[in-house]
Design a protein around this motif. Structure first.
Motif, mmCIF file in Angstrom:
data_model
loop_
_atom_site.group_PDB
_atom_site.id
_atom_site.type_symbol
_atom_site.label_atom_id
_atom_site.label_comp_id
_atom_site.label_asym_id
_atom_site.label_seq_id
_atom_site.Cartn_x
_atom_site.Cartn_y
_atom_site.Cartn_z
ATOM 1 N N PHE A 131 0.813 -1.219 0.000
ATOM 2 C CA PHE A 131 0.000 0.000 0.000
ATOM 3 C C PHE A 131 0.852 1.277 0.000
ATOM 4 C CE2 PHE A 131 -3.274 -2.939 1.830
ATOM 5 C CZ PHE A 131 -4.187 -2.815 0.787
ATOM 6 N N ALA A 132 2.109 1.148 -0.428
ATOM 7 C CA ALA A 132 3.042 2.289 -0.484
ATOM 8 C C ALA A 132 3.309 2.881 0.895
ATOM 9 C CB ALA A 132 2.536 3.375 -1.433
ATOM 10 N N PHE A 133 3.027 2.132 1.955
ATOM 11 C CA PHE A 133 3.138 2.651 3.320
ATOM 12 C C PHE A 133 4.471 2.214 3.927
ATOM 13 C CE2 PHE A 133 0.281 3.519 7.293
ATOM 14 C CZ PHE A 133 1.022 4.664 7.552
ATOM 15 N N GLY A 134 5.570 2.758 3.395
ATOM 16 C CA GLY A 134 6.889 2.418 3.898
ATOM 17 C C GLY A 134 7.951 2.748 2.874
ATOM 18 N N ALA A 135 9.198 2.839 3.327
ATOM 19 C CA ALA A 135 10.265 3.363 2.473
ATOM 20 C C ALA A 135 11.383 2.377 2.206
ATOM 21 C CB ALA A 135 10.848 4.629 3.114
ATOM 22 N N THR A 136 11.224 1.115 2.627
ATOM 23 C CA THR A 136 12.321 0.164 2.470
ATOM 24 C C THR A 136 12.259 -0.616 1.161
ATOM 25 O OG1 THR A 136 11.054 -1.475 3.715
ATOM 26 C CG2 THR A 136 12.620 -0.117 4.954
#
Length: 435
Positions: A126-131
């Motif tokens: 859900f595109a909820f993170g940067a890794t």
């Protein structure tokens, strides 16, 4: 595996298409041949749909119809962006088997420009993170070091470009999700001003922070693609139109950054006066807005099927649920104050410069760095420009410890040409090559 499109600019490819040296069908074949399953950059390929589009592109060029610099160019699309007839999985078990009914607005823009959609690229859930390593489809790997994360959430789009599988990809950026993987993978990533590329048909994370952006081998290619997609409304003058060869630049001091990363980027702007931002205050604004808007999107799913989320994503959503309403009200007021302050700063300078990332790419599965927890660290230098909706460009700036480092350039809406012109003048290396 060396991808065909490494070192091939959009201008080079366009010239080869128009001279007859290459065909759109040939470029598509090169793209499909270059897909490296070990990188896990793609979650869906569309060879049949792409072949039909490539044949049409070739027919049109042969008959004198030229749609511009993206005509016949293979392009990849992040898997939270709808492509009609293809799955949109968002990296989540919640959307297993979901097929998009129609194209997102930005995909329609790509097709109108003659681009050939190769397939869908992996995304953080859900595109909820940067890794870039939290998804039901598994982690995307960094082409520069396959044991390291590519950054996210537009992880597959960045990896596909860095590996040379495609020369251009579309991603989204809510707190840095185009620029973060661009920096980690050694390519260019451009987040336009808020709303410059429409987000219709893109699954939302935080509606007032979400931006659609571009990933390419160079800033020049980002510029070309941006002009092709937005036309007069987003026209960015070419270098020949540049009337400000000595633009005024300020250096923004980064908090909690690896000293080698800071030195590498600072060396490109040795004479720029230093300015400081209230990163802590801006972060409170960012979190209040992002958490509130993200939970609005996911509240029913969290209540009805929490087990279908990746554990990291569910933990962040549960944290989002605890954000009090008064914090959002205050954040919206504070955003207006910060916007005024940055506008005043950009009255004194043409653009701002700083590292894109405070560190180089961590190893897949890492959750901690010397500077602090990765969750906050990876967006620590990129999120302010989502809060303020300003154009921001990440370009390769060298290496630290053998891994890519990005320089981030920021300006006011309507002054995008300043960023691209500045990127063209930087003394940093040309496009980084994957190992």
């Amino acid at each position: 595996m060396r991808g065909f499109f490494i070192g091939r600019t959009l201008a080079d490819l366009g010239g080869a298409l128009r001279s007859g040296e290459e065909t759109a069908q040939g470029l598509l074949a090169r793209a499909l041949e270059s897909v490296d399953p070990d990188l896990n950059a793609f979650v869906t390929l569309d060879p049949q749909g792409a072949e039909a589009a490539a044949k049409q592109a070739d027919r049109e060029l042969a008959s004198g119809i030229d749609r511009g610099p993206l005509h016949g160019i293979p392009v990849a699309v992040k898997d939270i962006i709808d492509v009609g007839g293809l799955p949109t999985g968002m990296g989540s078990a919640h959307f297993d088997g979901h097929v998009a009914e129609k194209d997102a607005e930005c995909v329609t823009m790509l097709r109108d420009a003659g681009a050939v959609i190769v397939g869908k690229t992996g995304t953080q859930e859900f595109a909820f993170g940067a890794t870039g390593d939290v998804s039901v489809t598994g982690p995307v790997r960094n082409p520069r070091d396959r044991e390291r994360m590519p950054g996210g959430s537009s992880s597959g789009s960045a990896a596909a470009v860095a590996a040379g599988t495609v020369p251009l990809a579309i991603g989204t950026d809510t707190g840095g999700s185009v620029r973060i993987p661009a920096a980690f993978c050694g390519i260019a990533g451009f987040k336009p001003a808020y709303g410059a590329i429409p987000a219709g048909g893109v699954f939302p994370l935080s509606r007032s922070l979400d931006h659609v952006g571009l990933l390419a081998g160079s800033a020049a290619d980002c510029r070309t693609a941006y002009r092709a997609l937005t036309g007069p409304a987003g026209a960015v003058p070419s270098p020949a139109d540049d009337g400000a060869p000595h633009a005024r630049v300020a250096w923004i001091e980064p908090p909690a950054a690896d000293p080698e990363v800071t030195r590498t980027v600072r060396a490109l702007f040795p004479d720029a006066p230093a300015e400081r931002l209230d990163f802590a205050g801006l972060r409170q604004v960012f979190l209040a807005i992002q958490f509130s808007e993200a939970y609005d999107v996911h509240a029913e799913r969290v209540a009805e099927a929490p087990g279908r989320y990746q554990p990291v994503t569910l933990k962040r959503l549960e944290e989002s649920a605890r954000m009090p309403g008064w914090r959002l009200v205050r954040a919206l007021r504070e955003r207006e104050r910060f916007a005024r302050e940055i506008a005043e700063l950009l009255d004194r300078y043409d653009y701002l410069a700083m590292p894109t990332m405070p560190i180089t790419a961590p190893r897949i599965g890492d959750t901690q760095a010397a500077q602090g927890p990765l969750t906050a660290l990876l967006v620590s230098l990129t999120f302010p420009w989502n809060v303020l909706g300003l154009p921001a460009l990440s370009v390769p700036a060298g290496t630290a410890g053998g891994l890519p480092v990005g320089a981030q350039l920021i300006t006011r809406r309507g002054a995008e040409s300043v960023l691209f012109d500045a990127a063209g003048r930087l003394a940093g290396p040309a496009r980084s090559r994957p190992a």
